[in-house]
Design a protein around this motif. Structure first.
Motif, mmCIF file in Angstrom:
data_model
loop_
_atom_site.group_PDB
_atom_site.id
_atom_site.type_symbol
_atom_site.label_atom_id
_atom_site.label_comp_id
_atom_site.label_asym_id
_atom_site.label_seq_id
_atom_site.Cartn_x
_atom_site.Cartn_y
_atom_site.Cartn_z
ATOM 1 N N GLY A 1 0.506 -1.602 -0.355
ATOM 2 C CA GLY A 1 -0.017 -0.426 -0.249
ATOM 3 C C GLY A 1 0.680 1.584 0.215
ATOM 4 O O GLY A 1 0.200 2.459 0.073
ATOM 5 N N THR B 1 3.093 0.293 -6.648
ATOM 6 C CA THR B 1 2.840 -0.186 -8.516
ATOM 7 C C THR B 1 2.012 1.267 -8.993
ATOM 8 O O THR B 1 2.435 1.249 -10.067
ATOM 9 C CB THR B 1 0.913 -0.873 -7.939
ATOM 10 N N SER B 2 1.678 2.187 -8.330
ATOM 11 C CA SER B 2 1.086 3.349 -8.623
ATOM 12 C C SER B 2 2.063 4.206 -8.913
ATOM 13 O O SER B 2 2.517 4.684 -10.291
ATOM 14 C CB SER B 2 0.862 3.981 -7.640
ATOM 15 N N ASP C 1 1.803 14.264 -1.961
ATOM 16 C CA ASP C 1 0.465 15.051 -2.174
ATOM 17 C C ASP C 1 -0.101 15.506 -0.783
ATOM 18 O O ASP C 1 -1.023 16.107 -0.912
ATOM 19 C CB ASP C 1 -0.410 14.497 -3.315
HETATM 20 P P1 GDP Z 1 0.846 -0.753 -3.274
HETATM 21 O O1 GDP Z 1 0.923 -1.894 -2.686
HETATM 22 O O2 GDP Z 1 2.713 -0.300 -2.689
HETATM 23 O O3 GDP Z 1 1.521 -1.505 -5.221
HETATM 24 O O4 GDP Z 1 0.500 0.189 -3.219
HETATM 25 P P2 GDP Z 1 -0.570 1.068 -4.902
HETATM 26 O O5 GDP Z 1 0.333 1.018 -6.116
HETATM 27 O O6 GDP Z 1 -1.246 -0.696 -4.894
HETATM 28 O O7 GDP Z 1 -1.199 2.016 -3.951
HETATM 29 C C1 GDP Z 1 -1.939 1.988 -1.909
HETATM 30 C C2 GDP Z 1 -3.463 3.420 -2.543
HETATM 31 O O8 GDP Z 1 -2.519 4.187 -2.042
HETATM 32 C C3 GDP Z 1 -4.238 2.961 -3.930
HETATM 33 O O9 GDP Z 1 -5.190 3.652 -3.094
HETATM 34 C C4 GDP Z 1 -3.244 4.376 -4.448
HETATM 35 O O10 GDP Z 1 -4.330 5.255 -5.246
HETATM 36 C C5 GDP Z 1 -2.627 5.211 -3.127
HETATM 37 N N1 GDP Z 1 -1.593 5.946 -3.355
HETATM 38 C C6 GDP Z 1 -0.340 5.229 -4.235
HETATM 39 N N2 GDP Z 1 0.607 6.569 -4.077
HETATM 40 C C7 GDP Z 1 -0.514 7.677 -4.128
HETATM 41 C C8 GDP Z 1 0.144 9.181 -3.891
HETATM 42 O O11 GDP Z 1 1.844 8.929 -4.467
HETATM 43 N N3 GDP Z 1 -0.548 9.913 -3.492
HETATM 44 C C9 GDP Z 1 -2.000 9.333 -2.943
HETATM 45 N N4 GDP Z 1 -2.864 9.933 -2.012
HETATM 46 N N5 GDP Z 1 -2.649 8.645 -3.233
HETATM 47 C C10 GDP Z 1 -1.007 6.955 -3.429
#
Ligand code: GDP
Ligand code: MG
Length: 319
Positions: A163, A167-168, A271
């Motif tokens: 989370g 991935t984002s 952000d």
């Molecule tokens: P991962 O488990 O590390 O791959 O995390 P994800 O990419 O699936 O992101 C987890 C959650 O955090 C999602 O709801 C994304 O939309 C949110 N998220 C990821 N990056 C950011 C960011 O830079 N800013 C905000 N506000 N939310 C983010």
């Protein structure tokens, strides 16, 4: 920290980062000096007069030539000095005076970076890194024939708690997209590819390995993911301190697989304003790990390309 203190720290870092830079001033669009600093001011008093006079004469020129322009970066050679003018948002202009031996590219790369920071300070952004990040000196050497030629492959692995936005960050870099609702939790590993074009003779193919947050628990697999890696993103979420505390565990995990790796600490979700980690703590952690850090947002895209570009350039340093 007030605005003037921020300007002071930022401009001091600029003056200290390149020997050729002598002075810098932040000027508003009407030519009023908001902040200025001259290197070694107390020691060489006669320099102040010269530099101030130079600023004055150039301010007229700024008003005349650039008054209406919204965005510019310009380097001019006059006698023994080079002058940089760069817009810092709509309100201000950064002026830098340097020795004529500085390369235009260096002056532009350092100047544009600092001008962008000035813009953020004026906009009231709180969490700003006032240090000159390590990518800047690398970028400033780029057009000076020091880069190797060819197609290179770099393996980047992205680690961090579930989370945090791994991935984002990758989707932002690869597709320039952001999904507010996130992505299905990665099971095992997802591999994405993207070319980083430094110039037409130097292209870096990054394969980016999105290692599922569960990897820490699925020990048998993860060592294989790490094999052959060149670069590691250590990602945490500034709004969850627990993810910051876990960074150490990922490093220990990597250490066991003994190989030459470069790291970067990525503070993601900048952000959001409910940060649980201070800039001081981030700096200290980066120092402990002897790696640079970047404040990023996959949502706004802030510093995301910069982070992946840093990985590519860091790889080229070995040539
Ligand atoms: P991962 O488990 O590390 O791959 O995390 P994800 O990419 O699936 O992101 C987890 C959650 O955090 C999602 O709801 C994304 O939309 C949110 N998220 C990821 N990056 C950011 C960011 O830079 N800013 C905000 N506000 N939310 C983010
Ligand atoms: Mg994921």
């Amino acid at each position: 920290m007030g605005i003037t203190d921020k300007f002071n720290e930022l401009i001091s870092n600029l003056l200290n980062s390149l020997e050729e830079i002598q002075a810098a001033a932040i000027v508003d669009r009407n030519g009023l000096i908001i902040f200025s600093k001259i290197k070694g001011m107390d020691k060489e008093d006669d320099k102040i007069g010269t530099v101030t006079a130079t600023f004055d004469s150039f301010i007229e020129r700024i008003k005349k030539d650039f008054g209406a322009a919204t965005n510019f970066v310009n380097v001019t050679l006059v006698d023994e000095n080079k002058y940089l003018f760069a817009t810092a948002g709509l309100e201000a202009i950064l002026t830098v005076i340097a020795d004529k031996f500085i390369s235009d590219n260096s002056l532009k790369v350092f100047g544009s970076h600092v001008a962008n920071k000035i813009k953020l300070i004026l906009e009231g952004e709180e969490l700003i890194n006032l240090d000159i990040p390590p990518i800047i000196p690398i970028l400033s050497n780029m057009r000076e024939g020091k880069l190797p030629e060819g197609n290179f492959s770099v393996k980047v692995i992205v680690l961090g708690a579930p989370g945090v936005g791994k991935t984002s960050l990758i989707r932002r870099f690869v597709d320039n997209k952001f999904a507010e609702n996130g992505y299905v939790s990665t099971i095992g590993v997802d591999i994405s590819r993207k070319e980083v074009i430094i110039n037409k003779n130097c292209i870096i193919n990054e394969s980016i390995w999105d290692i599922g947050g569960q990897a820490q628990e699925t020990a048998p697999y993860r060592k294989r993911f790490y094999q052959g890696a060149n670069f590691v993103f250590l990602v945490f979420d500034i709004t969850r301190k627990s993810t910051f505390a876990k960074i150490q565990r990922w490093i220990e995990d990597l250490d066991n697989s003994s190989q030459q790796l470069s790291f970067i600490l990525i503070a993601n979700k900048t952000d959001l304003d409910n940060s649980e980690v201070t800039l001081e703590e981030i700096k200290q952690k980066a120092e402990e790990l002897s790696c640079p850090y970047l404040l990023c947002s996959a949502k706004t895209g802030n510093n995301v390309i910069g982070a992946f570009k840093y990985a590519a350039l860091k790889f080229l340093e070995q040539y």
